[in-house]
Motif scaffolding. Structure first.
Motif, short mmCIF file in Angstrom:
data_model
loop_
_atom_site.label_atom_id
_atom_site.label_comp_id
_atom_site.label_asym_id
_atom_site.label_seq_id
_atom_site.Cartn_x
_atom_site.Cartn_y
_atom_site.Cartn_z
N LEU A 124 0.84 -1.20 0.00
CA LEU A 124 0.00 0.00 0.00
C LEU A 124 0.87 1.25 0.00
O LEU A 124 1.03 1.95 1.00
CB LEU A 124 -0.97 -0.02 1.20
CG LEU A 124 -1.93 -1.22 1.21
CD1 LEU A 124 -3.04 -1.00 2.23
CD2 LEU A 124 -2.52 -1.51 -0.16
N ILE A 134 -4.93 -2.06 -7.46
CA ILE A 134 -5.74 -1.62 -6.32
C ILE A 134 -6.20 -0.19 -6.54
O ILE A 134 -5.75 0.49 -7.47
CB ILE A 134 -4.95 -1.71 -5.00
CG1 ILE A 134 -3.71 -0.77 -5.06
CG2 ILE A 134 -4.52 -3.14 -4.72
CD1 ILE A 134 -3.00 -0.63 -3.73
N GLU A 135 -7.10 0.28 -5.68
CA GLU A 135 -7.53 1.68 -5.71
C GLU A 135 -6.48 2.51 -4.96
O GLU A 135 -6.29 2.34 -3.75
CB GLU A 135 -8.90 1.83 -5.05
CG GLU A 135 -10.03 1.11 -5.77
CD GLU A 135 -10.43 1.83 -7.05
OE1 GLU A 135 -10.08 3.02 -7.22
OE2 GLU A 135 -11.07 1.18 -7.89
N GLU A 136 -5.82 3.39 -5.67
CA GLU A 136 -4.72 4.16 -5.05
C GLU A 136 -5.22 5.09 -3.96
O GLU A 136 -4.46 5.46 -3.05
CB GLU A 136 -3.96 4.93 -6.13
CG GLU A 136 -2.62 5.45 -5.67
CD GLU A 136 -1.83 6.13 -6.77
OE1 GLU A 136 -0.61 6.30 -6.62
OE2 GLU A 136 -2.43 6.48 -7.81
N LEU A 174 -7.10 4.35 -1.61
CA LEU A 174 -7.41 3.59 -0.39
C LEU A 174 -6.14 3.11 0.31
O LEU A 174 -6.19 2.18 1.13
CB LEU A 174 -8.30 2.39 -0.74
CG LEU A 174 -9.68 2.71 -1.30
CD1 LEU A 174 -10.41 1.42 -1.68
CD2 LEU A 174 -10.51 3.50 -0.28
N LEU A 175 -5.02 3.74 0.04
CA LEU A 175 -3.75 3.28 0.61
C LEU A 175 -3.73 3.36 2.13
O LEU A 175 -3.00 2.60 2.78
CB LEU A 175 -2.59 4.11 0.04
CG LEU A 175 -2.36 4.01 -1.48
CD1 LEU A 175 -1.18 4.89 -1.89
CD2 LEU A 175 -2.13 2.57 -1.91
N CYS A 207 -9.31 -1.36 1.26
CA CYS A 207 -8.59 -1.65 0.03
C CYS A 207 -8.73 -3.13 -0.33
O CYS A 207 -8.98 -3.48 -1.50
CB CYS A 207 -7.12 -1.29 0.20
SG CYS A 207 -6.15 -1.36 -1.33
N THR A 209 -12.34 -3.85 -1.45
CA THR A 209 -12.59 -3.31 -2.79
C THR A 209 -11.94 -4.18 -3.86
O THR A 209 -12.52 -4.43 -4.92
CB THR A 209 -12.08 -1.87 -2.90
OG1 THR A 209 -12.77 -1.05 -1.92
CG2 THR A 209 -12.32 -1.29 -4.28
N TYR A 210 -10.72 -4.67 -3.57
CA TYR A 210 -10.07 -5.54 -4.55
C TYR A 210 -10.81 -6.86 -4.67
O TYR A 210 -10.90 -7.44 -5.76
CB TYR A 210 -8.61 -5.76 -4.19
CG TYR A 210 -7.78 -6.13 -5.41
CD1 TYR A 210 -7.55 -5.20 -6.42
CD2 TYR A 210 -7.25 -7.40 -5.57
CE1 TYR A 210 -6.82 -5.52 -7.55
CE2 TYR A 210 -6.51 -7.73 -6.69
CZ TYR A 210 -6.30 -6.79 -7.68
OH TYR A 210 -5.58 -7.12 -8.81
#
Length: 321
Positions: A133, A166-168, A170-171, A177, A180-181
């Motif tokens: 992350l 991944i959604e950046e 949501l780090l 995260c 969502t993945y």
């Protein structure tokens, strides 16, 4: 000693590992897209053949049924034509779904894949077995490294894979995260049907000196996760402390799992994996649970002094066009 006997291919140099890994990936690609590992050449290695079994017979039976219907009159011809069209459309929509880890594996893939002409990049769906992350421009990002080292260097005429990072944004929230993945995986693997686990065509893994695989660390609670497809990792003992990872059941459910390991620093852990599975290292767990679908590609230094294993000579399955 491990109760699972994986295929172990050993090479004297890095380039040999890279070329063989690329060949094995293309064979898996062809099997996923066309039901055959290679449309030109018959398989000579019976051990590898078991990993790609059933496809040729299925294609032969399909052809036989099609020919039977074609000879049975006009009405049947129309029905057969409709079935053939549906079959063709289904084949055109097939995708090669692959999961990648990071680290030195990316260098192996760059060396082996980019020079081949038979990688059908536009038909790939690329997911990540784990991710740190960190921002995508960080050298620690698996997606960032794969993008800069591999995907950005694909010739435009070859097309571009579908890539699922991944959604950046949501780090800072590992659980969200991971959740969502997992939703991304559900959309890709179970959008129409309810499935217990996704089934990748191939998952590629490295192995760290401590035996961790993807972001599954020794004695970490994520090793015991049996329901989630993707799990958050907090306080990782090395590297970036927060991550997400595919879980053991997901990795072991893949059609094929490939370990790519190189270097003398890996020899002690390879010895433990193969000789002492009771130690419960993550790589040992996967090696046991995915038995029959595992192949190891290593250089000679990585298996130096490892006893009780049989190293095989790799026979190329696909000749690059």
């Amino acid at each position: 000693m491990t109760t699972a006997v994986p295929l172990i291919y050993s090479f004297p140099e890095f380039s040999g590992v890279a070329e063989a890994v690329a060949d094995h990936i293309v064979a898996a690609q062809n099997h996923a897209l066309y039901g055959d590992y290679n449309r030109k050449k018959s398989l000579s290695d019976t051990n590898i053949a078991s990993q790609f079994s059933g496809a040729a017979e299925s294609m032969r039976l399909t052809k036989s049924v099609s020919e039977h219907h074609s000879a049975s009159g006009n009405g049947t011809n129309t029905s057969s034509s409709s079935r053939e069209q549906r079959k063709k459309k289904k084949e055109e929509n097939r995708r090669f779904r692959i999961g990648l880890s990071g680290g030195s594996l990316i260098n192996v893939l760059r060396e082996g894949l980019l020079k081949r002409q038979d990688v059908e990049w536009s038909k790939w769906d690329v997911y990540f077995a784990d991710e740190r992350l960190v921002p995508f421009d960080s050298p620690e990002s698996n997606y960032g490294k794969a993008k800069s080292q591999i995907f950005d260097n694909i010739p435009p005429e070859k097309g571009y894979p579908n890539i699922f990072p991944i959604e950046e944004n949501l780090l800072n929230d590992p659980q969200e995260c991971a959740d969502t993945y997992e939703k991304t995986l559900i959309k890709g693997f179970a959008s129409k049907d309810s499935v217990k686990l996704p089934m990748f065509d191939l998952i590629l893994l490295g192995c760290a000196p401590d035996g961790h695989v993807a972001s599954l660390f020794p004695n970490h609670e994520t090793l015991r996760e049996s329901y989630a497809w993707c799990a958050p990792v907090l306080n990782a003992p090395s590297g970036p402390p927060t991550r997400i990872t595919l879980t053991v059941p997901v990795i072991c459910h893949s059609h094929r799992v490939m370990f790519v390991v190189e270097g003398a620093t890996k020899a002690p852990v390879i010895s433990t994996i193969m000789e002492r599975p009771d130690k419960g290292l993550p790589a040992s767990i996967i090696n046991e649970k995915a038995a029959g679908r595992i192949a190891w590609f290593v250089d000679d230094d990585a298996v130096k002094d490892v006893v009780g294993i049989t190293k095989k000579r790799y026979k190329f399955l696909v000749h690059s066009e």
